[in-house]
Design a protein around this motif. Structure first.
Motif, PDB file in Angstrom:
ATOM      1  N   ARG A 197       2.298  -1.866 -11.715  1.00  0.00           N
ATOM      2  CA  ARG A 197       2.515  -0.554 -10.629  1.00  0.00           C
ATOM      3  C   ARG A 197       2.267   0.525 -11.473  1.00  0.00           C
TER       4      ARG A 197
ATOM      5  N   ARG B 239       3.387   8.203  -4.478  1.00  0.00           N
ATOM      6  CA  ARG B 239       2.760   6.763  -5.018  1.00  0.00           C
ATOM      7  C   ARG B 239       2.570   5.102  -4.262  1.00  0.00           C
TER       8      ARG B 239
ATOM      9  N   TYR C 268      -5.526   0.543 -10.565  1.00  0.00           N
ATOM     10  CA  TYR C 268      -4.004   0.434 -10.325  1.00  0.00           C
ATOM     11  C   TYR C 268      -3.928  -0.589 -10.432  1.00  0.00           C
TER      12      TYR C 268
ATOM     13  N   GLU D  63      -0.375   3.515  -3.605  1.00  0.00           N
ATOM     14  CA  GLU D  63      -0.838   2.354  -3.389  1.00  0.00           C
ATOM     15  C   GLU D  63      -0.964   1.435  -2.656  1.00  0.00           C
TER      16      GLU D  63
END
Length: 223
Positions: free
Chosen positions: A139, A155, A134, A159
């Motif tokens: 991003r 997402r 990542y 994350e």
């Protein structure tokens, strides 16, 4: 990544919320300092975007209360005042950054990302778990050398797990990360998004593990 925008100019706030959500941020908005203070005591945010001229409780008052309770949330002051004295005062109270209106969204997003990188020392700009990577600057996810495109909720969930690789993340923490205060999250919403992510990570060396009664964690598969 979850943001709290504290801005009493409703037209500006509506515009900013829309643009930030288009960048896949989860954004809550309140228009006065007292409501912001209450929300900050109850919820968890990655970054606060703080106007100074607020009704009921000033932006500086909100900032002082944040730091008095030793809340380390990142705070970016957004103001129309370019005064050096005011900028210095806000930074001394505990602001992490200071932007003068009118706001350029690209710059704001870059500053948000810079603050997030600063909170993760030693990890440079890339988080990794197995062959899942990542990039904190863009991003973007990459799995086994191929870009992994995800819908906004998935997402944000991945994350959050990537930022806590090897650590358990509770259901409540994930709900707070994925949903705004004005959104209703069904009881099984997190389970659904975890299920979808697991299917997309089947060929990866990274896996999401369920810890019953605790939450979920992301870790590399055993070889």
């Amino acid at each position: 990544m979850k943001l709290l925008l504290i801005e009493d100019n409703l037209e500006l706030a509506h515009w900013l919320v829309q643009l930030l959500r288009e960048q896949a941020f989860v954004v809550d908005h309140v228009a006065d300092g007292a409501a912001a203070d209450q929300l900050l005591r109850q919820g968890r945010y990655d970054v606060v975007l703080l106007d100074l001229n607020l009704p009921l409780l000033s932006g500086k008052g909100v900032l002082r209360r944040i730091r008095e309770r030793q809340d380390a949330v990142a705070v970016i002051v957004l103001t129309a005042t370019a005064s050096l004295d005011q900028k210095v005062q806000c930074l001394e109270i505990g602001a992490d950054d200071y932007l003068v209106k009118p706001i350029e969204v690209r710059e704001l997003v870059a500053r948000i990302q810079a603050l997030m990188r600063r909170q993760m020392p030693g990890r440079a700009n890339l988080l990794s778990c197995g062959d899942l990577h990542y990039d904190l600057r863009t991003r973007q996810f990459e799995c086994a050398g191929v870009e992994l495109a995800l819908p906004p909720r998935e997402r944000t969930l991945l994350e959050t797990l990537m930022r806590h690789t090897g650590e358990a993340v509770s259901r409540q923490a994930l709900v707070q990360s994925l949903f705004g205060v004005d959104e209703d999250a069904s009881a099984d919403a997190i389970d659904l998004y975890v299920h979808r992510l697991r299917k997309k990570l089947e060929a990866s060396r990274a896996t999401i593990v369920t810890l019953r009664g605790v939450g979920w964690l992301l870790r590399a598969r055993s070889t």
